[in-house]
Motif scaffolding. Structure first.
Motif, PDB file in Angstrom:
ATOM      1  N   GLN A 147      64.685 106.494  49.109  1.00 15.35           N
ATOM      2  CA  GLN A 147      66.137 106.626  49.288  1.00 15.35           C
ATOM      3  C   GLN A 147      66.693 105.317  49.852  1.00 15.35           C
ATOM      4  OE1 GLN A 147      66.469 109.876  52.045  1.00 15.35           O
ATOM      5  NE2 GLN A 147      65.584 111.373  50.625  1.00 15.35           N
ATOM      6  N   PRO A 148      67.975 105.043  49.638  1.00  8.66           N
ATOM      7  CA  PRO A 148      68.564 103.813  50.207  1.00  8.66           C
ATOM      8  C   PRO A 148      68.361 103.705  51.715  1.00  8.66           C
ATOM      9  CG  PRO A 148      70.037 104.733  48.566  1.00  8.66           C
ATOM     10  CD  PRO A 148      68.921 105.737  48.740  1.00  8.66           C
ATOM     11  N   GLY A 149      68.324 104.832  52.404  1.00  7.10           N
ATOM     12  CA  GLY A 149      68.097 104.820  53.849  1.00  7.10           C
ATOM     13  C   GLY A 149      66.706 104.385  54.248  1.00  7.10           C
ATOM     14  N   ASP A 150      65.809 104.277  53.285  1.00  7.91           N
ATOM     15  CA  ASP A 150      64.457 103.786  53.575  1.00  7.91           C
ATOM     16  C   ASP A 150      64.416 102.265  53.644  1.00  7.91           C
ATOM     17  OD1 ASP A 150      62.993 106.285  51.355  1.00  7.91           O
ATOM     18  OD2 ASP A 150      63.455 106.412  53.502  1.00  7.91           O
ATOM     19  N   SER A 151      65.499 101.617  53.280  1.00  7.91           N
ATOM     20  CA  SER A 151      65.537 100.144  53.295  1.00  7.91           C
ATOM     21  C   SER A 151      65.349  99.640  54.716  1.00  7.91           C
ATOM     22  CB  SER A 151      66.866  99.650  52.728  1.00  7.91           C
ATOM     23  OG  SER A 151      67.023 100.057  51.388  1.00  7.91           O
ATOM     24  N   ALA A 152      64.333  98.826  54.918  1.00  3.80           N
ATOM     25  CA  ALA A 152      63.961  98.305  56.244  1.00  3.80           C
ATOM     26  C   ALA A 152      62.745  97.417  56.053  1.00  3.80           C
ATOM     27  CB  ALA A 152      63.638  99.441  57.206  1.00  3.80           C
TER      28      ALA A 152
END
Lengths: 109, 116
Positions: free
Chosen positions: A81-86
């Motif tokens: 998911q985009p929220g996994d970007s890190a």
């Protein structure tokens, strides 16, 4: 001297893909291995800790495996998911933690 | 509950000045660690404290760096006569103990130090 290497250094994937991040270490005499997440300008968040006697740990969409004999660990992220970007960091407990330089993940919506 | 806190969040100083960075670990955590993260580099271990044992200072890069932990809780990292190469993010972490699953380290947000 323990060295931890993470491949790839950066990864960009479309949303929904399953992906694997790799970590290797040179000295198999470790106590445990941890995977962390670091968001820009923030501290680290622990994701999973695998004891040296364990083979894998799971938390939600994350699964981490450990193969001490080959000096390798993988972090599997399902249905990204985009929220996994890190940035994802791998660290082995020698005494104390020795970190890799991380994999910068971008998940594109 | 409260996590690991660090202060200041940002520090700009002039070369040659001394700086003090503070870390408040999670209450009840006996182990406390300091790391440094320089631009483009991985995290570098500096020092850790475990209970009342002598600290492991093996990661301190020079004798300009020192740290103490008072009362088994708050820790201060001091850098004397700062140099430009000291510019980095200094991260503090704590863990319940050094045993088994209690070793999970919880990190603070870091102090960003810039030496001009």
């Amino acid at each position: 001297k323990q060295e931890v290497t993470q491949i790839p250094a950066a990864l960009s994937v479309p949303e929904g893909e399953n992906l694997v991040l790799n970590c290797s270490f040179t000295d198999s005499a470790i106590y445990n291995l941890q995977w962390f997440r670091q968001d820009p300008g923030k501290g680290l968040t622990s994701l999973l800790l695998i004891q040296s006697s364990q083979r894998e740990q799971t938390s939600g969409r994350l699964n981490a495996s450990l193969d001490k004999s080959s000096g390798r660990s993988t972090l599997y992220i399902a249905a990204s998911q985009p929220g996994d970007s890190a940035t994802y960091l791998c660290a082995v407990k020698d005494t104390p933690l020795v970190f890799g330089k991380g994999t910068r993940l971008s998940v594109i919506a | 509950g409260a996590g690991v806190s660090q202060s200041p969040s940002n520090k700009v100083t002039e070369k040659g000045k001394d700086v003090e960075l503070r870390c408040d670990p999670i209450s009840g955590h006996t182990a406390l660690y300091w790391y440094r993260q320089s631009l483009g580099q991985g995290l570098e271990f500096l020092i850790y404290f475990q209970g009342n044992s002598a600290p492991d200072k093996s990661g301190l890069p020079s004798d300009r760096f020192s740290a103490e932990r008072t009362g088994g809780s708050v820790s201060t990292l001091t850098i004397q006569r700062t140099q430009q190469e000291d510019s980095a993010v200094y991260l503090c972490a704590s863990s319940l103990s050094l045993a088994g699953n209690q070793e999970t380290q919880y990190f603070g947000p870091g102090t960003r130090l810039l030496v001009l």
